[in-house]
Design a protein around this motif. Structure first.
Motif, short mmCIF file in Angstrom:
data_model
loop_
_atom_site.label_atom_id
_atom_site.label_comp_id
_atom_site.label_asym_id
_atom_site.label_seq_id
_atom_site.Cartn_x
_atom_site.Cartn_y
_atom_site.Cartn_z
N HIS A 1 38.02 -48.67 -24.82
CA HIS A 1 38.59 -48.88 -23.49
C HIS A 1 37.71 -49.80 -22.64
CE1 HIS A 1 41.41 -45.70 -24.49
NE2 HIS A 1 40.39 -44.92 -24.80
N LEU A 2 36.41 -49.76 -22.88
CA LEU A 2 35.48 -50.57 -22.10
C LEU A 2 35.24 -51.94 -22.72
CD1 LEU A 2 32.73 -47.92 -21.24
CD2 LEU A 2 34.62 -48.69 -19.80
N ALA A 3 35.64 -52.11 -23.97
CA ALA A 3 35.29 -53.32 -24.72
C ALA A 3 35.66 -54.62 -24.00
CB ALA A 3 35.92 -53.27 -26.12
N PRO A 4 36.87 -54.77 -23.45
CA PRO A 4 37.20 -56.04 -22.79
C PRO A 4 36.29 -56.36 -21.61
CG PRO A 4 39.19 -54.79 -23.27
CD PRO A 4 38.04 -53.87 -23.52
N ALA A 5 36.02 -55.34 -20.78
CA ALA A 5 35.17 -55.56 -19.61
C ALA A 5 33.73 -55.86 -20.03
CB ALA A 5 35.20 -54.34 -18.70
N VAL A 6 33.24 -55.15 -21.03
CA VAL A 6 31.88 -55.37 -21.51
C VAL A 6 31.76 -56.76 -22.11
CG1 VAL A 6 30.13 -54.66 -23.19
CG2 VAL A 6 31.36 -52.93 -21.86
N ALA A 7 32.74 -57.19 -22.88
CA ALA A 7 32.71 -58.53 -23.48
C ALA A 7 32.69 -59.61 -22.40
CB ALA A 7 33.91 -58.72 -24.40
N GLU A 8 33.46 -59.40 -21.35
CA GLU A 8 33.49 -60.37 -20.25
C GLU A 8 32.14 -60.44 -19.55
OE1 GLU A 8 35.90 -61.09 -16.04
OE2 GLU A 8 36.75 -59.79 -17.60
N LEU A 9 31.53 -59.29 -19.29
CA LEU A 9 30.22 -59.26 -18.64
C LEU A 9 29.13 -59.81 -19.55
CD1 LEU A 9 30.47 -55.85 -16.79
CD2 LEU A 9 30.19 -58.09 -15.72
N ASP B 1 25.40 -64.25 -20.72
CA ASP B 1 25.03 -65.37 -21.59
C ASP B 1 24.94 -66.67 -20.79
OD1 ASP B 1 24.82 -63.86 -23.91
OD2 ASP B 1 26.91 -64.23 -24.51
N ARG B 2 25.90 -66.89 -19.91
CA ARG B 2 25.90 -68.11 -19.10
C ARG B 2 24.70 -68.13 -18.15
NH1 ARG B 2 31.47 -66.85 -18.96
NH2 ARG B 2 31.35 -66.04 -16.82
N ARG C 1 22.83 -54.51 -15.48
CA ARG C 1 23.89 -53.61 -15.95
C ARG C 1 24.09 -53.73 -17.45
NH1 ARG C 1 28.23 -52.16 -11.68
NH2 ARG C 1 27.22 -52.72 -9.72
N MET C 2 24.12 -54.94 -17.95
CA MET C 2 24.35 -55.13 -19.38
C MET C 2 23.12 -54.74 -20.19
SD MET C 2 27.48 -55.88 -19.88
CE MET C 2 27.65 -54.56 -18.65
N TRP C 3 21.94 -54.90 -19.64
CA TRP C 3 20.74 -54.41 -20.33
C TRP C 3 20.80 -52.89 -20.47
CZ3 TRP C 3 16.93 -51.07 -18.49
CH2 TRP C 3 15.85 -50.87 -19.36
N LYS D 1 26.07 -56.01 -26.03
CA LYS D 1 25.23 -56.64 -27.05
C LYS D 1 23.82 -56.89 -26.53
CE LYS D 1 26.27 -61.54 -26.21
NZ LYS D 1 26.83 -62.78 -26.81
N HIS D 2 23.66 -56.82 -25.19
CA HIS D 2 22.35 -57.02 -24.58
C HIS D 2 21.63 -55.69 -24.34
CE1 HIS D 2 23.28 -61.20 -24.02
NE2 HIS D 2 24.33 -60.93 -23.27
N SER D 3 22.19 -54.58 -24.79
CA SER D 3 21.64 -53.27 -24.50
C SER D 3 20.20 -53.15 -24.95
CB SER D 3 22.49 -52.19 -25.20
OG SER D 3 21.95 -50.91 -24.97
N ARG D 4 19.33 -52.83 -23.99
CA ARG D 4 17.89 -52.59 -24.24
C ARG D 4 17.20 -53.78 -24.89
NH1 ARG D 4 16.34 -48.26 -21.11
NH2 ARG D 4 18.15 -46.90 -20.92
N SER D 5 17.74 -54.97 -24.71
CA SER D 5 17.11 -56.17 -25.24
C SER D 5 15.84 -56.49 -24.46
CB SER D 5 18.08 -57.36 -25.15
OG SER D 5 17.39 -58.58 -25.29
#
Length: 324
Positions: free
Chosen positions: A29-37, A42-43, A85-87, A93-97
């Motif tokens: 359910h969160l995948a689309p929003a997480v991918a967008e963020l 990345d940008r 937030r993404m960290w 994909k940036h989790s705890r990077s």
């Protein structure tokens, strides 16, 4: 007890911001929003100035900026906020990077210089009184002990001098200037106090702002805010469901965050919240849309007439044991 209650609020807030501790079943359910963020981060990483020899080291904007640009363009602090937030998000994909954490801290160090106690107070009052203290507290909560001690001390000093334009918020007295009244702006100011208490591990802030919640969330007959007949007025004497909607969403968050803690919202205020939800549906909603005549300048925002954010927002409050 207060330490445990503060931690409960912190965990709930992290859940809302970053899906921390969310069950893995919500991932699709969160995948689309997480991918967008993730793509957004990345940008930012691609454009961020990363050169320790440069005075712009850590700048997430990608080019030199002036204080006025930063304090008028509040999206710059939003860049850093989304990186954090993404960290923190376990589904990103940036989790705890380690690399993203380093870049986020670099952005925080760069942008913090623009909100020092002696920095020029350019820009709108909203930036200095609501947005800036909110985002600094969010960074302290999301990054936690990863923030170096020297930077943490600077952030605490910055917060001690905010709000800095129209409002004054005191740790013991709450809103003292202008006098506390009902309405969305006052509620947002109090919310910065709630976040500050969580960020600085200081329960006194929550005790203080809770005492003024019955006013900020209460009725405002003849003024700006909720009227006796359930309409919501703002920017003068006129129906303004845009601010009414924002107020309802923030109320829902507040009720969810503090439920079952020493700072739970009084029953009579929660009853008023339920009534406002009911009346908002009856007067301002039709086929999943908010009535466009009643949302003021909010109509210019993309997707503002759709009710998705409203429905999601109020569910947080209704997830508690609100009165029927």
């Amino acid at each position: 007890m207060n330490s445990s209650a503060l931690d409960t609020i912190r965990q709930r807030q992290l859940y809302l911001w970053t899906a921390t501790n969310a069950h893995d079943s919500v991932r699709p359910h969160l995948a689309p929003a997480v991918a967008e963020l993730d793509a957004f981060v990345d940008r930012i990483l691609a454009q961020q100035i990363w050169d320790p020899t440069s005075p712009d080291h850590g700048n997430p904007v990608g080019h030199p900026v002036t204080p006025a640009e930063v304090t008028f363009g509040t999206q710059y602090f939003g860049y850093m906020d989304r990186m954090a937030r993404m960290w923190r998000c376990p589904f990103s994909k940036h989790s705890r990077s380690a690399a993203v954490l380093e870049r986020t801290l670099g952005a925080l160090r760069f942008l913090e210089r623009f909100v020092r106690p002696d920095a020029p107070r350019d820009g709108s009052w909203f930036y200095w009184d609501i947005w800036c203290p909110s985002v600094l507290s969010r960074m302290l909560i999301m990054l936690g002990d990863e923030i170096p001690a020297d930077l943490r001390a600077r952030l605490a000093e910055d917060l001690a001098h905010l709000p800095a334009k129209v409002f004054t918020l005191d740790r013991q007295l709450g809103i003292t200037r202008p006098p506390i009244q009902a309405g969305y702006n006052n509620l947002e100011i109090l919310h910065t106090g709630l976040l500050r208490g969580v960020a600085l591990h200081d329960p006194q802030w929550l005790t203080t702002v809770t005492q003024q919640i019955p006013i900020a969330m209460g009725r405002a007959p003849g003024g700006e805010g909720l009227q006796n007949e359930w309409s919501y007025h703002f920017h003068g004497h006129g129906v303004n469901a845009g601010y009414g909607l924002g107020s309802l969403i923030l109320q829902g968050h507040w009720l969810y965050l503090t439920h079952g803690t020493p700072w739970q919202v009084p029953t009579e205020v929660r009853e008023l919240h339920v009534g406002m939800i009911r009346e908002f549906f009856a007067r301002n909603m039709w086929r999943g849309r908010v009535a466009p005549y009643s949302i003021d300048r909010g109509i210019a925002g993309p997707g503002q007439i759709h009710a998705t954010s409203y429905i999601i927002g109020i569910l947080y409050g209704l997830n508690t044991d609100l009165p029927a």
